[in-house]
Design an enzyme around this catalytic site. Structure first.
Site, PDB file in Angstrom:
ATOM      1  N   VAL A 247       0.864  -1.182   0.000  1.00 26.95           N
ATOM      2  CA  VAL A 247       0.000   0.000   0.000  1.00 26.95           C
ATOM      3  C   VAL A 247       0.903   1.236   0.000  1.00 26.95           C
ATOM      4  O   VAL A 247       1.340   1.708   1.052  1.00 26.95           O
ATOM      5  CB  VAL A 247      -0.941  -0.004   1.215  1.00 26.95           C
ATOM      6  CG1 VAL A 247      -1.830   1.238   1.208  1.00 26.95           C
ATOM      7  CG2 VAL A 247      -1.789  -1.273   1.219  1.00 26.95           C
ATOM      8  N   HIS A 248       1.200   1.730  -1.192  1.00 28.48           N
ATOM      9  CA  HIS A 248       2.115   2.861  -1.317  1.00 28.48           C
ATOM     10  C   HIS A 248       1.367   4.197  -1.162  1.00 28.48           C
ATOM     11  O   HIS A 248       1.453   4.852  -0.132  1.00 28.48           O
ATOM     12  CB  HIS A 248       2.830   2.815  -2.658  1.00 28.48           C
ATOM     13  CG  HIS A 248       3.768   1.657  -2.807  1.00 28.48           C
ATOM     14  ND1 HIS A 248       4.814   1.419  -1.949  1.00 28.48           N
ATOM     15  CD2 HIS A 248       3.817   0.668  -3.731  1.00 28.48           C
ATOM     16  CE1 HIS A 248       5.468   0.342  -2.328  1.00 28.48           C
ATOM     17  NE2 HIS A 248       4.888  -0.129  -3.409  1.00 28.48           N
ATOM     18  N   ASP A 249       0.654   4.609  -2.185  1.00 31.78           N
ATOM     19  CA  ASP A 249       0.095   5.955  -2.217  1.00 31.78           C
ATOM     20  C   ASP A 249      -0.967   6.182  -1.144  1.00 31.78           C
ATOM     21  O   ASP A 249      -1.056   7.272  -0.570  1.00 31.78           O
ATOM     22  CB  ASP A 249      -0.476   6.252  -3.603  1.00 31.78           C
ATOM     23  CG  ASP A 249       0.602   6.293  -4.668  1.00 31.78           C
ATOM     24  OD1 ASP A 249       1.798   6.307  -4.319  1.00 31.78           O
ATOM     25  OD2 ASP A 249       0.251   6.287  -5.865  1.00 31.78           O
TER      26      ASP A 249
END
Length: 328
Positions: A247-249
């Site tokens: 879960v980056h952004d």
């Protein structure tokens, strides 16, 4: 629901599968007042990222302006988009269900950012989840806006916490590598920056079971996230041997909503702009003494070094799924 005033946010983005998820997160969460979307080169070319932003805004009734941003980095050629990660269309190769009719704002993204910040002095948080070219161009055009921005939160960087390296080179994370000169300008400007980098995002794993739950119980947005994530998850499953994706952004969005999810280390930050380590991000912690040098006089910025992954995922899922539903 929150009783606190909503955070006024400009979302600078290169949609992008995880960008699309983060945009829906911003749009749905009651703590956020989304002011607008600015697009940038990165996960796809600027025509594609802008079309994707217009499509997402129109499909999900996100009634804010979209401003088209930079086509290429400040001082180097743009590298080929990572189609193997996000698909040829940037949205997992699912195709758009209609051709968006929405037109971007006539102003370039950097000018739209300047005008919006000046219209809301001291109130705007810039959430940037792609290369930082638009923010750097805004600074170059109007340096005084740095004193008018409430906060800058970026998804970017890899700071070596627990041995974390880059994801496009051993040293560099993709967004910083996409325009390292812009990143260095943003980190060294006199506004408060917090970097939510791979050091924490690689600790937040959304499983296929989570995506299935979104598909089943998250309405149209949840079903859309399931669809666009198939290509993305396949990439991570093959490359990282994980059942899902990082879960980056949306982790950057989560920081804006609830900073208590993270531990933050403070100190000046620089991005390496040339050479074999181009795109590497380095921080001089405030609690360490070093001889005088190029770090002196730079603003102290924040770098996220730990995350409560379980709470972060719960925040994301509860934004789209009724928490009073009967568990399966």
């Amino acid at each position: 629901m929150t009783s606190a005033p909503a955070h006024k946010v400009i979302f600078d983005t290169d949609p992008g599968v995880d960008d699309a998820m983060a945009l829906l997160f911003l749009h749905r969460h009651p703590a956020i007042e989304l002011l607008g979307i600015t697009t940038v080169h990165g996960n796809a070319d600027i025509d594609t990222t802008t079309r994707n932003a217009c499509y997402l805004a129109e499909r999900f009734a996100i009634e804010v302006p979209v401003a088209r941003g930079a086509r290429e980095p400040l001082a180097m050629a743009k590298s080929a988009p990572p189609a193997m990660v996000h698909g040829d269309d940037g949205l997992g190769n699912v195709g758009q269900s209609f051709a968006p009719s929405r037109e971007p704002d006539p102003r370039p993204a950097y000018r739209w950012i300047i005008d919006t910040v000046r219209a809301h002095p001291g109130e705007v948080t810039l959430v940037a989840v792609g290369p930082l070219t638009n923010l750097a161009l805004a600074l170059k055009e109007d340096p005084a806006i740095a004193e008018l921005v409430k906060a800058v939160v970026i998804m970017g960087g890899a700071f070596g916490v627990d041995g974390q390296g880059g994801n496009v080179t051993p040293a560099a994370e993709a967004n910083i590598h996409g325009d390292p000169l812009a990143a260095d300008l943003v980190f060294t400007a006199p506004w408060p920056v917090t970097a939510v980098g791979l050091d924490v995002t690689h600790k937040v794993l959304m499983s296929n079971a989570d995506f299935a739950r979104l598909r089943e119980r998250g309405g149209e947005a949840g079903d859309f996230m399931w669809q666009i994530s198939r290509h993305y998850v396949d990439f991570y499953s093959a490359r990282e041997a994980i059942d899902g994706c990082y879960v980056h952004d949306s982790s950057a969005v989560a920081y804006v909503i609830d900073p208590s999810l993270f531990e933050v280390r403070h100190g000046p930050v620089r991005a390496v702009t040339t050479g074999i380590a181009m795109g590497q991000t380095l921080q001089r912690p405030d609690d360490r003494d070093f001889p005088p040098g190029d770090w002196d006089g730079l603003p102290s910025q924040g770098v996220c070094v730990t995350v409560d992954a379980e709470r972060l995922l719960a925040l994301f899922m509860e934004t789209f799924i009724d928490t009073e539903e009967t568990p399966s």
